[in-house]
Design a protein around this motif. Structure first.
Motif, PDB file in Angstrom:
ATOM      1  N   LEU A  66       0.824  -1.202   0.000  1.00 45.37           N
ATOM      2  CA  LEU A  66       0.000   0.000   0.000  1.00 45.37           C
ATOM      3  C   LEU A  66       0.862   1.258   0.000  1.00 45.37           C
ATOM      4  N   PHE A  67       1.952   1.226   0.761  1.00 51.36           N
ATOM      5  CA  PHE A  67       2.841   2.379   0.803  1.00 51.36           C
ATOM      6  C   PHE A  67       3.459   2.655  -0.569  1.00 51.36           C
ATOM      7  N   VAL A  68       3.979   1.620  -1.214  1.00 45.72           N
ATOM      8  CA  VAL A  68       4.593   1.792  -2.534  1.00 45.72           C
ATOM      9  C   VAL A  68       3.559   2.226  -3.561  1.00 45.72           C
ATOM     10  N   ALA A  69       2.363   1.632  -3.510  1.00 38.43           N
ATOM     11  CA  ALA A  69       1.313   1.993  -4.463  1.00 38.43           C
ATOM     12  C   ALA A  69       0.924   3.452  -4.301  1.00 38.43           C
ATOM     13  N   VAL A  70       0.707   3.883  -3.064  1.00 38.99           N
ATOM     14  CA  VAL A  70       0.343   5.285  -2.827  1.00 38.99           C
ATOM     15  C   VAL A  70       1.473   6.209  -3.258  1.00 38.99           C
ATOM     16  N   LEU A  71       2.708   5.814  -2.984  1.00 35.78           N
ATOM     17  CA  LEU A  71       3.855   6.632  -3.363  1.00 35.78           C
ATOM     18  C   LEU A  71       3.928   6.794  -4.884  1.00 35.78           C
ATOM     19  N   ILE A  72       3.795   5.698  -5.603  1.00 37.64           N
ATOM     20  CA  ILE A  72       3.871   5.763  -7.069  1.00 37.64           C
ATOM     21  C   ILE A  72       2.703   6.551  -7.637  1.00 37.64           C
ATOM     22  N   PHE A  73       1.507   6.281  -7.173  1.00 41.23           N
ATOM     23  CA  PHE A  73       0.336   6.986  -7.701  1.00 41.23           C
ATOM     24  C   PHE A  73       0.425   8.483  -7.392  1.00 41.23           C
TER      25      PHE A  73
ATOM     26  N   LEU B 105       1.711  -2.499 -10.198  1.00 33.27           N
ATOM     27  CA  LEU B 105       2.930  -3.210 -10.566  1.00 33.27           C
ATOM     28  C   LEU B 105       4.006  -3.010  -9.516  1.00 33.27           C
ATOM     29  N   GLY B 106       4.148  -1.762  -9.034  1.00 31.04           N
ATOM     30  CA  GLY B 106       5.148  -1.498  -8.003  1.00 31.04           C
ATOM     31  C   GLY B 106       4.849  -2.242  -6.715  1.00 31.04           C
ATOM     32  N   ALA B 107       3.556  -2.287  -6.348  1.00 28.44           N
ATOM     33  CA  ALA B 107       3.179  -3.017  -5.138  1.00 28.44           C
ATOM     34  C   ALA B 107       3.485  -4.501  -5.279  1.00 28.44           C
ATOM     35  N   ALA B 108       3.142  -5.049  -6.450  1.00 26.57           N
ATOM     36  CA  ALA B 108       3.438  -6.468  -6.672  1.00 26.57           C
ATOM     37  C   ALA B 108       4.942  -6.716  -6.683  1.00 26.57           C
ATOM     38  N   LEU B 109       5.690  -5.754  -7.264  1.00 25.14           N
ATOM     39  CA  LEU B 109       7.139  -5.920  -7.339  1.00 25.14           C
ATOM     40  C   LEU B 109       7.770  -5.858  -5.955  1.00 25.14           C
ATOM     41  N   ILE B 110       7.323  -4.921  -5.131  1.00 20.53           N
ATOM     42  CA  ILE B 110       7.915  -4.823  -3.797  1.00 20.53           C
ATOM     43  C   ILE B 110       7.573  -6.057  -2.964  1.00 20.53           C
ATOM     44  N   ALA B 111       6.323  -6.567  -3.168  1.00 16.99           N
ATOM     45  CA  ALA B 111       5.957  -7.793  -2.454  1.00 16.99           C
ATOM     46  C   ALA B 111       6.827  -8.960  -2.910  1.00 16.99           C
ATOM     47  N   LEU B 112       7.062  -9.043  -4.246  1.00 18.98           N
ATOM     48  CA  LEU B 112       7.894 -10.122  -4.772  1.00 18.98           C
ATOM     49  C   LEU B 112       9.330 -10.001  -4.274  1.00 18.98           C
ATOM     50  N   ILE B 113       9.853  -8.764  -4.286  1.00 23.10           N
ATOM     51  CA  ILE B 113      11.229  -8.564  -3.831  1.00 23.10           C
ATOM     52  C   ILE B 113      11.370  -8.938  -2.358  1.00 23.10           C
ATOM     53  N   ARG B 114      10.420  -8.516  -1.532  1.00 20.39           N
ATOM     54  CA  ARG B 114      10.491  -8.834  -0.107  1.00 20.39           C
ATOM     55  C   ARG B 114      10.346 -10.340   0.132  1.00 20.39           C
ATOM     56  N   GLU B 115       9.510 -10.986  -0.688  1.00 13.57           N
ATOM     57  CA  GLU B 115       9.374 -12.435  -0.545  1.00 13.57           C
ATOM     58  C   GLU B 115      10.669 -13.140  -0.921  1.00 13.57           C
ATOM     59  N   ILE B 116      11.315 -12.614  -2.007  1.00 16.49           N
ATOM     60  CA  ILE B 116      12.567 -13.244  -2.442  1.00 16.49           C
ATOM     61  C   ILE B 116      13.671 -13.024  -1.421  1.00 16.49           C
TER      62      ILE B 116
END
Length: 747
Positions: free
Chosen positions: A39-46, A465-476
């Motif tokens: 949510l933070f990344v999504a709000v930041l990008i938007f 996309l950014g939210a999904a990417l940050i989630a993927l990066i944190r999971e990795i």
């Protein structure tokens, strides 16, 4: 019932391959787990997209349309120097690239005087704080930052200004083909709608002018070349014709009505000879006729040539008249009368004249025959001479024909080039562009940029996309173990129990307040922490149904992962359940178990193994739980391979018969080799990992080392589980449903 079993299986193994429902659940779990960061990344990008959109300068786009003509307009019936465009797709695409060319953009920039417009000539824009700041940084670095309109050598030249303006114009314009048609759309973008309209129309008009200019230049070059070629061919024709005339004159090959003069003379002479021969034959025939009749004694009056003579007719008339006169006189006078004699003499004289005239006629016929014969001979000789001359002329005529062919070829080439030169001169007046404007650019009323809806939609897409990417990066990047399924999947050993993290209150983390799990299970016997250790005890009981597990080693991969805490808490829980439990401290370096339960012990395991103390004397009893402890004293570390000794094996054999459960608090596997020596001597191993912190790689290496040491790993204990965060990491985990059954615990 089958559906229930499947659901239970899915809950227990949410990461099972091919399980679509489990995959969807896993995605939802990841989203829930990373919700705040996403949510933070999504709000930041938007927010960044929205701010960028609102700070953009409004731009207007105007478009003009050109139609590439595929039909040729022929005002005059001759071919143009530069032909029209072929009606194919490649030609249209080529014209699109021409519209995008730098030369055309430079012509439009010059036509619209873009160098005086700040939007395209940034040198005219006043300095901004950004430029001033950059200039200050450049000054600190020992250089100087000139404005965009200056160069390192001084003022910018007009050519450099025009190049920069042209480059900016190219960024603001575009050309594209509309579908599969022959229509090209030219678009221009500007901060001013009027300027955008003017630029689009100027592009279309300059394109047409460029086509006309290209045709004019091609025609002009063709005319110049043709003019030079025609002049050269004219001289060549004149020289060729002069050579033919000189050769004719030198060889007597003069023409007369399509033939040479000799041929004409032969023809005329031959005709004359035929006529003269006919006349000769006729004259000879008349002469023979006259002579034949005279020889036959025929009177002259029966000869046609004599009768045709006027003199003869006159003399015959006189003779007839004198004869009548004589007859009259004879009838009147006698033969001897003087008048009759006079008449007789006159008649005789007339007859003599007739004979003379006949002789003269014969003589004339002979003369005519001679003359005709001479004429025939003369013409025959002349004809022969002309024939001889014609023979020599025919030999010269071969060379003459070659010269004439060269002259004719030069003349034909000259006439062709002369005709083409005249055509190109005329075509220069009828040149037309191969395109025409079908729609002039109109004044744009709405902005083309920024596109609020598109930008907001793009912002939402980028935010997602950014939210999904940050989630993927944190999971990795997350390497810890958090769920039972992860433990079993990543480590390949069973999960036996999960121990919750003890709650230290709202400010516990700030004040660094910590609970001792070993004390907590005694003070809170009905807590979830105590229950988790009871679950661990039950797991060990179940694992030893075929062969009871008495001697259990508790270890971990690295220090600080809860192995000593697990040993103490499990021992106290088992001791409270009336089991005879012994906890042995086998961590020679850290002595965690001894420090916690028997810090002042005077004898311990080392003394027992060295026969310096009896086992019963070395064992201390935890008064609160009844747990027996064999500690380590503070004596110096021994370098002996203690755990491979027969004394240690004998110790394990002796306690195995006296106690229901023997727990060995061993050293971390990765730190020292002691635990690997113990692994083959115990009946089971409990491997301790810390929730979310223990590295998976280290845990795998440690478990592999224990397996190679012939150790029986009963299961993994997951320590320090954050109950509030555990639910975010997967369905089916023990504490996922903690909210439903927490009323059974008193924490």
């Amino acid at each position: 019932m089958a559906r229930l079993e499947i659901d239970e299986f899915d809950n227990q193994n949410p990461d099972a391959p091919g399980n679509d429902v489990a995959d969807l659940r896993l995605i939802l779990v990841i989203i829930r787990r990373r919700m705040w960061s996403m949510l933070f990344v999504a709000v930041l990008i938007f927010t960044a997209v929205v701010l960028y959109t609102f700070q953009q300068t409004p731009l207007y786009t105007a478009s003009a349309r050109l139609l590439i003509e595929t039909r040729e307009s022929r005002v005059v019936d001759f071919e143009a120097v530069l032909s029209g465009l072929p009606p194919n797709s490649a030609a249209i695409d080529t014209e699109v690239e021409v519209l995008r060319s730098r030369s055309l953009a430079q012509a439009v920039a010059a036509r619209t005087d873009l160098a005086t417009i700040p939007e395209f000539n940034t040198a005219l824009v006043d300095d901004t704080w950004v430029k001033r700041l950059l200039r200050q940084f450049a000054a600190l670095g020992g250089g100087s930052l000139a404005t965009s309109g200056r160069t390192g050598a001084g003022e910018e030249t007009p050519e450099m200004t025009m190049d920069r303006v042209t480059e900016e114009l190219l960024q603001r314009t575009s050309a594209r083909r509309l579908g599969g048609t022959f229509v090209i759309e030219v678009s221009a973008t500007s901060q001013s709608p009027e300027l955008a309209q003017d630029l689009a129309n100027a592009y279309a008009e300059e394109y047409l002018l460029a086509q006309l200019e290209a045709k004019f230049r091609a025609t002009e070059r063709a005319n110049e070349w043709l003019f030079e070629r025609v002049a050269a061919l004219r001289e060549e024709v004149q020289a060729s014709e002069q050579a033919v005339a000189q050769y004719r004159e030198a060889n007597g090959l003069l023409d007369a009505e399509g033939a040479t003069l000799t041929e004409q003379q032969i023809s005329d002479t031959n005709a004359q000879l035929i006529v003269q021969r006919a006349e000769l034959t006729e004259a000879r025939a008349r002469l023979r006729n006259v002579r034949s009749r005279l020889e036959q004694g025929v009177g002259p009056e029966s000869i046609a040539e004599v009768l045709n003579s006027e003199v003869i007719r006159e003399l015959r008339s006189q003779e007839a008249m004198v004869s009548r006169q004589r007859g009259e006189l004879m009838s009147r006078y006698g033969a001897r009368h003087p008048e009759i004699q006079t008449v007789e003499r006159e008649l005789a004289d007339i007859r003599v004249q007739i004979d003379q005239e006949v002789s003269r006629i014969v003589s004339n016929l002979e003369s005519e025959v001679n003359i005709a014969s001479e004429r025939v001979n003369s013409l025959t000789e002349s004809l022969q001479e002309l024939r001889d001359e014609l023979g020599s002329n025919n030999a010269a005529l071969v060379n003459l024909r070659a010269l004439e062919r060269e002259a004719n070829a030069s003349r034909a080439m000259f006439e062709s080039f002369l005709s083409r030169f005249r055509q190109t001169g005329e075509a220069d007046q009828f040149n037309e562009a191969d395109a025409r404007i079908v729609a002039n650019a109109t004044l744009p009323l709405d902005t083309s940029s920024p596109r609020f809806i598109l930008n907001f939609a793009l912002g939402l897409a980028l935010a997602g996309l950014g939210a999904a990417l940050i989630a993927l990066i944190r999971e990795i990047l997350e390497s810890g173990l958090r769920t039972e399924a992860e433990v079993e999947r990543k480590l390949g050993v069973p999960h036996i129990a999960s121990v919750p993290k003890l709650n230290t209150g709202l400010f516990g983390g700030v004040l660094k307040k910590r609970h001792d799990p070993g004390e907590y299970v005694l003070s809170k016997p009905l807590s979830s922490s105590a229950e988790s250790y009871r679950t661990l005890r039950s797991g060990l009981k179940v694992a030893g149904l075929d062969k009871p597990l008495t001697v259990i080693a508790v270890t971990s991969a690295l220090p600080g992962e809860g192995k000593t805490t697990t040993t103490i808490a499990l021992g106290r829980i088992a001791a409270q359940a009336a089991d005879r439990v012994l906890a042995i401290d086998c961590d020679l370096r850290r002595r965690g178990l001894s420090t916690a339960l028997a810090p002042n012990a005077s004898a311990g395991m080392l003394e027992v193994l060295a026969n310096e103390a009896a086992l019963d004397d070395a064992i201390t009893v935890d008064e609160r739980s009844g747990l027996h402890v064999l500690p380590l004293t503070l004596r110096a570390f021994t370098p002996k391979d203690l755990f491979r000794s027969e004394a240690f094996k004998s110790l394990l054999e002796s306690v195995r018969g006296r106690y229901d459960l023997v727990l060995l608090d061993t050293a971390p596997v990765m730190a020292v080799a002691d635990t690997r020596a113990i692994a083959g001597l115990v009946e089971g191993i409990v491997f301790s990992v810390e929730w979310g912190r223990s590295p998976v790689g280290a845990a795998r290496l440690s478990i592999d080392a224990l397996h190679r040491a012939k150790g029986n790993i009963v299961g993994v204990v997951l320590n320090g589980v954050d109950i509030n965060r555990q639910a975010r990491y997967g369905y089916g985990a023990y504490y996922t449903y903690y909210g439903s059954y927490q009323k059974y615990y008193t924490n």
